[in-house]
Design a protein around this motif. Structure first.
Motif, PDB file in Angstrom:
ATOM      1  N   ILE A   1       0.852  -1.197   0.000  1.00  0.00           N
ATOM      2  CA  ILE A   1       0.000   0.000   0.000  1.00  0.00           C
ATOM      3  C   ILE A   1       0.886   1.244   0.000  1.00  0.00           C
ATOM      4  O   ILE A   1       1.761   1.397   0.862  1.00  0.00           O
ATOM      5  CB  ILE A   1      -0.934   0.008   1.213  1.00  0.00           C
ATOM      6  N   LEU A   2       0.629   2.137  -0.966  1.00  0.00           N
ATOM      7  CA  LEU A   2       1.427   3.354  -1.104  1.00  0.00           C
ATOM      8  C   LEU A   2       0.522   4.572  -1.322  1.00  0.00           C
ATOM      9  O   LEU A   2      -0.552   4.455  -1.915  1.00  0.00           O
ATOM     10  CB  LEU A   2       2.370   3.248  -2.306  1.00  0.00           C
ATOM     11  N   PRO A   3       0.952   5.775  -0.881  1.00  0.00           N
ATOM     12  CA  PRO A   3       0.232   7.003  -1.251  1.00  0.00           C
ATOM     13  C   PRO A   3       0.393   7.270  -2.748  1.00  0.00           C
ATOM     14  O   PRO A   3       1.429   6.960  -3.345  1.00  0.00           O
ATOM     15  CB  PRO A   3       0.944   8.087  -0.424  1.00  0.00           C
ATOM     16  N   ALA A   4      -0.649   7.824  -3.364  1.00  0.00           N
ATOM     17  CA  ALA A   4      -0.593   8.079  -4.804  1.00  0.00           C
ATOM     18  C   ALA A   4      -1.599   9.157  -5.195  1.00  0.00           C
ATOM     19  O   ALA A   4      -2.611   9.370  -4.519  1.00  0.00           O
ATOM     20  CB  ALA A   4      -0.873   6.794  -5.585  1.00  0.00           C
ATOM     21  N   ASP A   5      -1.288   9.809  -6.304  1.00  0.00           N
ATOM     22  CA  ASP A   5      -2.192  10.775  -6.910  1.00  0.00           C
ATOM     23  C   ASP A   5      -3.164  10.010  -7.805  1.00  0.00           C
ATOM     24  O   ASP A   5      -2.774   9.458  -8.836  1.00  0.00           O
ATOM     25  CB  ASP A   5      -1.396  11.795  -7.724  1.00  0.00           C
TER      26      ASP A   5
ATOM     27  N   LYS B   1      -9.916  -1.022 -14.141  1.00  0.00           N
ATOM     28  CA  LYS B   1     -10.669  -1.042 -12.894  1.00  0.00           C
ATOM     29  C   LYS B   1     -11.312   0.323 -12.670  1.00  0.00           C
ATOM     30  O   LYS B   1     -10.632   1.348 -12.687  1.00  0.00           O
ATOM     31  CB  LYS B   1      -9.742  -1.393 -11.719  1.00  0.00           C
ATOM     32  N   THR B   2     -12.609   0.353 -12.485  1.00  0.00           N
ATOM     33  CA  THR B   2     -13.327   1.611 -12.303  1.00  0.00           C
ATOM     34  C   THR B   2     -13.129   2.121 -10.883  1.00  0.00           C
ATOM     35  O   THR B   2     -13.243   1.368  -9.909  1.00  0.00           O
ATOM     36  CB  THR B   2     -14.828   1.423 -12.573  1.00  0.00           C
ATOM     37  N   PHE B   3     -12.837   3.418 -10.780  1.00  0.00           N
ATOM     38  CA  PHE B   3     -12.684   4.026  -9.457  1.00  0.00           C
ATOM     39  C   PHE B   3     -14.078   4.302  -8.890  1.00  0.00           C
ATOM     40  O   PHE B   3     -14.845   5.093  -9.444  1.00  0.00           O
ATOM     41  CB  PHE B   3     -11.891   5.326  -9.557  1.00  0.00           C
ATOM     42  N   VAL B   4     -14.395   3.628  -7.784  1.00  0.00           N
ATOM     43  CA  VAL B   4     -15.718   3.803  -7.171  1.00  0.00           C
ATOM     44  C   VAL B   4     -15.587   4.157  -5.693  1.00  0.00           C
ATOM     45  O   VAL B   4     -16.454   3.842  -4.895  1.00  0.00           O
ATOM     46  CB  VAL B   4     -16.561   2.524  -7.327  1.00  0.00           C
ATOM     47  N   GLY B   5     -14.507   4.833  -5.344  1.00  0.00           N
ATOM     48  CA  GLY B   5     -14.327   5.260  -3.964  1.00  0.00           C
ATOM     49  C   GLY B   5     -13.136   4.631  -3.279  1.00  0.00           C
ATOM     50  O   GLY B   5     -12.563   5.221  -2.354  1.00  0.00           O
ATOM     51  N   ASN B   6     -12.725   3.431  -3.695  1.00  0.00           N
ATOM     52  CA  ASN B   6     -11.531   2.826  -3.108  1.00  0.00           C
ATOM     53  C   ASN B   6     -10.321   3.682  -3.434  1.00  0.00           C
ATOM     54  O   ASN B   6     -10.122   4.092  -4.573  1.00  0.00           O
ATOM     55  CB  ASN B   6     -11.310   1.421  -3.670  1.00  0.00           C
ATOM     56  N   GLY B   7      -9.512   3.952  -2.443  1.00  0.00           N
ATOM     57  CA  GLY B   7      -8.347   4.794  -2.630  1.00  0.00           C
ATOM     58  C   GLY B   7      -8.374   6.028  -1.771  1.00  0.00           C
ATOM     59  O   GLY B   7      -7.356   6.710  -1.607  1.00  0.00           O
ATOM     60  N   ASN B   8      -9.523   6.339  -1.190  1.00  0.00           N
ATOM     61  CA  ASN B   8      -9.604   7.497  -0.304  1.00  0.00           C
ATOM     62  C   ASN B   8      -8.930   7.221   1.028  1.00  0.00           C
ATOM     63  O   ASN B   8      -8.419   8.148   1.668  1.00  0.00           O
ATOM     64  CB  ASN B   8     -11.066   7.883  -0.080  1.00  0.00           C
ATOM     65  N   ASP B   9      -8.938   5.975   1.452  1.00  0.00           N
ATOM     66  CA  ASP B   9      -8.356   5.585   2.735  1.00  0.00           C
ATOM     67  C   ASP B   9      -7.320   4.490   2.532  1.00  0.00           C
ATOM     68  O   ASP B   9      -7.402   3.704   1.593  1.00  0.00           O
ATOM     69  CB  ASP B   9      -9.441   5.075   3.688  1.00  0.00           C
ATOM     70  N   ARG B  10      -6.371   4.433   3.452  1.00  0.00           N
ATOM     71  CA  ARG B  10      -5.324   3.429   3.367  1.00  0.00           C
ATOM     72  C   ARG B  10      -5.897   2.022   3.511  1.00  0.00           C
ATOM     73  O   ARG B  10      -5.426   1.073   2.884  1.00  0.00           O
ATOM     74  CB  ARG B  10      -4.288   3.666   4.471  1.00  0.00           C
ATOM     75  N   GLU B  11      -6.958   1.884   4.343  1.00  0.00           N
ATOM     76  CA  GLU B  11      -7.537   0.571   4.571  1.00  0.00           C
ATOM     77  C   GLU B  11      -8.299   0.054   3.349  1.00  0.00           C
ATOM     78  O   GLU B  11      -8.634  -1.126   3.275  1.00  0.00           O
ATOM     79  CB  GLU B  11      -8.482   0.617   5.777  1.00  0.00           C
ATOM     80  N   ALA B  12      -8.600   0.926   2.401  1.00  0.00           N
ATOM     81  CA  ALA B  12      -9.325   0.518   1.184  1.00  0.00           C
ATOM     82  C   ALA B  12      -8.631   1.147  -0.018  1.00  0.00           C
ATOM     83  O   ALA B  12      -9.183   2.024  -0.688  1.00  0.00           O
ATOM     84  CB  ALA B  12     -10.786   0.931   1.261  1.00  0.00           C
ATOM     85  N   ALA B  13      -7.409   0.703  -0.296  1.00  0.00           N
ATOM     86  CA  ALA B  13      -6.611   1.283  -1.378  1.00  0.00           C
ATOM     87  C   ALA B  13      -7.152   0.850  -2.740  1.00  0.00           C
ATOM     88  O   ALA B  13      -7.898  -0.127  -2.857  1.00  0.00           O
ATOM     89  CB  ALA B  13      -5.149   0.864  -1.231  1.00  0.00           C
ATOM     90  N   PHE B  14      -6.766   1.587  -3.777  1.00  0.00           N
ATOM     91  CA  PHE B  14      -7.220   1.324  -5.142  1.00  0.00           C
ATOM     92  C   PHE B  14      -6.261   0.341  -5.802  1.00  0.00           C
ATOM     93  O   PHE B  14      -5.063   0.587  -5.921  1.00  0.00           O
ATOM     94  CB  PHE B  14      -7.269   2.632  -5.928  1.00  0.00           C
ATOM     95  N   ASP B  15      -6.786  -0.789  -6.251  1.00  0.00           N
ATOM     96  CA  ASP B  15      -5.974  -1.857  -6.845  1.00  0.00           C
ATOM     97  C   ASP B  15      -5.984  -1.692  -8.364  1.00  0.00           C
ATOM     98  O   ASP B  15      -6.789  -2.299  -9.061  1.00  0.00           O
ATOM     99  CB  ASP B  15      -6.537  -3.213  -6.427  1.00  0.00           C
ATOM    100  N   TYR B  16      -5.071  -0.887  -8.879  1.00  0.00           N
ATOM    101  CA  TYR B  16      -5.110  -0.571 -10.303  1.00  0.00           C
ATOM    102  C   TYR B  16      -4.422  -1.630 -11.168  1.00  0.00           C
ATOM    103  O   TYR B  16      -4.719  -1.752 -12.352  1.00  0.00           O
ATOM    104  CB  TYR B  16      -4.477   0.799 -10.547  1.00  0.00           C
ATOM    105  N   PHE B  17      -3.498  -2.412 -10.620  1.00  0.00           N
ATOM    106  CA  PHE B  17      -2.678  -3.336 -11.405  1.00  0.00           C
ATOM    107  C   PHE B  17      -3.095  -4.794 -11.206  1.00  0.00           C
ATOM    108  O   PHE B  17      -3.373  -5.505 -12.150  1.00  0.00           O
ATOM    109  CB  PHE B  17      -1.210  -3.156 -11.022  1.00  0.00           C
TER     110      PHE B  17
ATOM    111  N   TRP C   1      -4.556   6.435  -2.128  1.00  0.00           N
ATOM    112  CA  TRP C   1      -3.761   5.246  -1.825  1.00  0.00           C
ATOM    113  C   TRP C   1      -3.971   4.195  -2.913  1.00  0.00           C
ATOM    114  O   TRP C   1      -5.062   4.066  -3.459  1.00  0.00           O
ATOM    115  CB  TRP C   1      -4.182   4.641  -0.476  1.00  0.00           C
ATOM    116  N   ILE C   2      -2.903   3.437  -3.220  1.00  0.00           N
ATOM    117  CA  ILE C   2      -2.991   2.348  -4.189  1.00  0.00           C
ATOM    118  C   ILE C   2      -2.395   1.076  -3.600  1.00  0.00           C
ATOM    119  O   ILE C   2      -1.557   1.114  -2.701  1.00  0.00           O
ATOM    120  CB  ILE C   2      -2.256   2.667  -5.516  1.00  0.00           C
TER     121      ILE C   2
END
Length: 596
Positions: free
Chosen positions: A200-204, A248-264, A215-216
Motif C-alpha cells: 500500500i502506497l500514497p498516490a495521486d 478497474k473503475t474508481f468507485v471510492g476505493n483509494g480514499n483511505d489506506r484501509e481501502a486502497a485502489f488496486d489498479y494493477f 492510496w494504491i
C-alpha cells in the motif's frame, strides 16, 4: 337470551363503518410498489446469476449440496465427491492438485485427487489455502501452497513446501517488511522462487478520477533464493505502469489506506527462455515482459499499452490469470473475460498465443471452451501437460477439464453444483495436474463397524492391497499375527468384510505395494462384540409407554382447564344478559354450547 349475547359479540368484530373497508386496498397500493422495487433490486440480480440449462442433473441443481462431499469411517474429514461427466482413456493419468474452499466446503485445504476423483491426500488448514501444486526443487518434488488471510482478493501469508513424507521443509516469506501474496509461487530452473506482493502506497489518483492524495495497492514481485532467503530481484508496477492504464473503475476505493485502489492486480510471474520476467496484471488486461537486469518493460501484450498487432479480435483477452511462457515463443493464459456476473456475453476460455516479438504480431493458435459455456469471474489456470493435452481449472467455477491440443474435449469433471457456480460457494484458485509419490510418516487408520473393517492411509500413493492379520491368541505383551487374507485397495478407504472363520478379538491391517512389500501397519484394533443386549427391547418399550402416558396426561389437563375457563366465561355472559339473571333455560343453553 344468551344466544343474543353471542350474536352481539360477533357483530362487534365486523367493520364499524364503510371507510374501514378501504384500508386493505390503501395498504396494498402503498406496499405493492415497494415489494416490486425490492424484488427487482435484490432478487432479480440473484436470479440472473443462476446457470440453468436443459441438461442439468440432480448434482448440478444442488440436490447433494452445493459442494457434494464424501464421509469416511476410518478418516475424520470429508473430501469432495466430484461428478465425472466425460472421461476418455487419453486423459493424463496423473494426480489432480486443488485447494477447494468456500461456504460449502467443510474442511478447506490442499488436496490431491486421483484420476477417478478419489481422495489421495488432504490437509485441513484453518486459514485460507491457495495455489496448491507440485514443483521440483533441487531435483526433488515438493508440495507447495500458500496459507494466510485474504482481504479483498489479496493475501497476507506465507508459502509452504512439504517433502514426500508431507513434512514441512520450508516456510518462505518475502524479503523486507511485506506479507506474502496468495497469487504466485513459482520455482524456476535456477532453484529460485518468484513470489507476488501487494504493497500500500500514497498516490495521486486524479488520472482515474480519484483524489490527489489517495492510496494504491502496488503490485510487486520478488525473485528469492530458496536456500538462503537472499533477494535476487524486485520489481514494482508503479515505477513503470501508469495508473490510467487500468480497466478497474474508481468507485471510492483509494480514499483511505484501509481501502486502497488496486489498479494493477498482479497474479502470475514466469520467466522466458532469456531469463526475462513475464507478468500478468488482471486489472490492466495485460501480459508484460520485464528485463531481467534493469526492470524496464520490453513489451506489453493486451490492454491500453498493447505493443502487438492482433491477428484477429479473438486474440484479445481480459481479466486474465496464469500467464505462462513456453520455449517456442508461445504464451498460454486463462482468459476470464469477466470480472462480474452482469455481462451475459462474457465466456471464459484457455488460450494459446504465438508471438512474433521482432514483428510485434500476436496470433491465436488455440482456444479451449468449457462445454457448459463457463463464465469464471475470477481465478483459474491453464496447463500444458507432458502428453501434450491441455488441462484447465475454471477457478471461481468448481470444475476442471482436459482437452486434446486441437480443442477436442476428453475429460470433464466438476466438484460443485454447476447451477450455482456464479455464487462462489465452492472454488479453487488453480487446479493443476502432476506426478507425485507420497510416503507418509503416519500409520494406516482402521475402524471396525459390525462385520466390516474400514482402512485408509492419508497420502500413501503406493498402496494397492491390504493384508488382514489376526492375533494368534498366545501372548498379549508381545503379540504376533497370522495373515488371513489379502484384499484389493478400493479408493481412498477400503471396506473389508471380516471372514467368517475369523473369531479372534484382535487384528490389524498391513499395506502392500505391487510387489507385496510391506509399506505400513495399522494399530491393533478389536472387533465389536457380536452379542446383543437382551434388555434393549424391553427398555425401548418402557420408553415408548412412558411417552404415551405423559402425552395422555397433558391432553387431559388441557381439556380440564379449557372446560373450566369456558364455564366461567359462560356464567359471566349470562350475568350481563339483557333479559336479566340467568334462569334454567339460560343454564341449559349454556351447557349445550360448552365444548365436548
Amino acid at each position: 337470551m344468551l344466544s343474543g349475547f353471542f350474536h352481539r359479540q360477533r357483530w362487534m368484530l365486523l367493520p364499524s363503518s364503510r371507510s374501514g373497508s378501504s384500508r386493505p386496498l390503501i395498504a396494498f397500493l402503498v406496499i405493492a410498489p415497494v415489494l416490486v422495487y425490492l424484488f427487482f433490486v435484490f432478487a432479480v440480480p440473484q436470479i440472473l446469476r443462476f446457470r440453468f440449462r436443459t441438461d442439468l442433473g440432480w448434482y448440478d441443481l444442488g440436490w447433494y449440496g452445493f459442494g457434494p462431499s464424501k464421509n469416511y469411517v476410518s478418516f475424520g474429514y470429508e473430501s469432495p465427491r466430484p461428478e465425472i461427466l466425460e472421461w476418455d482413456p487419453e486423459c493424463d493419468p496423473s494426480f489432480v492438485f486443488l485447494a477447494p474452499r468456500g461456504d460449502s466446503i467443510a474442511y478447506p485445504g490442499p488436496m490431491i485427487l486421483d484420476a477417478q476423483g478419489e481422495l489421495v491426500w488432504m490437509k485441513h488448514n484453518w486459514e485460507i489455502t491457495q495455489d496448491f501444486k507440485v514443483q521440483q526443487y533441487q531435483g526433488q518434488n515438493y508440495l507447495i501452497y500458500w496459507e494466510g488471510d485474504e482481504i479483498e482478493g489479496r493475501g497476507q501469508g506465507s508459502w509452504y513446501m512439504l517433502d514426500d513424507s508431507y513434512t514441512q521443509r520450508f516456510q518462505i516469506t518475502p524479503v523486507g517488511n511485506f506479507d506474502g501474496d496468495l497469487h504466485e509461487f513459482q520455482i524456476t530452473k535456477d532453484d529460485t522462487a518468484l513470489v507476488t506482493i501487494y504493497d500500500i502506497l500514497p498516490a495521486d489518483l486524479t488520472p482515474v478520477g480519484g483524489p490527489a492524495l489517495g492510496w494504491i495497492y502496488d503490485g510487486l514481485f520478488q525473485e528469492i533464493d530458496i536456500a538462503t532467503g537472499e533477494l535476487i530481484f524486485e520489481w514494482r508496477a508503479s515505477d513503470h505502469v501508469p495508473l490510467n492504464s487500468t480497466f478497474k473503475t474508481f468507485v471510492g476505493n483509494g480514499n483511505d489506506r484501509e481501502a486502497a485502489f488496486d489498479y494493477f492486480h498482479i497474479n502470475s510471474v514466469d520467466k522466458d527462455h532469456e531469463g526475462n520476467y513475464i507478468v500478468s496484471a488482471r486489472h490492466t488486461h495485460s501480459i508484460t515482459c520485464i528485463h531481467r537486469d534493469t526492470g524496464a518493460i520490453i513489451w506489453t501484450l493486451g490492454g491500453k499499452l498493447n505493443d502487438f498487432t492482433l491477428n484477429s479480435p479473438e486474440t484479445s483477452f481480459s481479466w486474465q490469470h496464469d500467464a505462462r511462457w513456453h520455449g517456442n515463443n508461445t504464451l498460454t493464459l486463462f482468459d476470464n473475460a469477466a470480472s462480474s456476473n452482469i455481462d451475459p456475453t462474457a465466456v471464459s476460455r484457455g488460450m494459446t498465443i504465438e508471438l512474433d516479438i521482432p514483428g510485434r504480431t500476436a496470433t491465436l493458435r488455440a482456444a479451449y471452451y468449457h462445454p457448459q459455456v463457463m463464465e469464471a469471474v475470477s481465478q483459474g489456470s491453464m496447463q500444458i501437460l507432458p502428453n501434450g493435452n491441455v488441462f484447465i481449472g475454471w477457478g471461481h467455477s468448481a470444475a476442471f477439464t482436459e482437452f486434446r491440443p486441437n480443442g477436442t474435449l476428453l475429460c470433464n469433471v466438476h466438484f460443485g453444483a454447476s447451477a450455482w457456480f456464479t455464487f462462489g460457494r465452492v472454488v479453487s484458485y488453480r487446479t493443476l495436474k502432476g506426478s507425485w509419490v507420497g510416503h507418509p510418516r503416519t500409520v494406516p487408520d482402521a475402524e471396525v463397524e459390525g462385520r466390516h473393517v474400514y482402512v485408509s492411509w492419508n497420502g500413501a500413493t503406493e498402496v494397492v492391497m491390504w493384508r488382514l492379520e489376526v492375533w494368534d491368541g498366545k501372548d498379549l505383551r508381545e503379540m504376533t499375527f497370522e495373515p488371513r487374507g489379502v484384499f484389493e485397495k478400493t479408493g481412498f478407504e477400503t471396506e473389508i468384510e471380516i471372514p467368517d472363520d475369523v473369531h479372534d478379538e484382535y487384528f490389524r491391517l498391513v499395506a502392500l505395494d505391487w510387489e507385496g512389500n510391506e509399506l505400513g501397519i495399522s494399530g491393533v484394533i478389536q472387533r465389536e462384540s457380536s452379542g446383543s443386549d437382551p434388555y434393549a427391547t424391553g427398555r425401548l418399550v418402557l420408553v415408548i409407554c412412558g411417552l404415551l402416558l405423559c402425552g395422555c396426561l397433558l391432553a387431559g389437563l388441557y381439556c380440564a382447564i379449557r372446560r373450566r375457563l369456558s364455564r366461567r366465561a359462560g356464567y359471566r355472559a349470562m350475568k350481563d344478559d339483557e333479559d336479566g339473571p340467568p334462569d334454567a333455560n339460560d343454564r341449559q343453553e349454556y351447557h349445550r354450547l360448552l365444548p365436548r
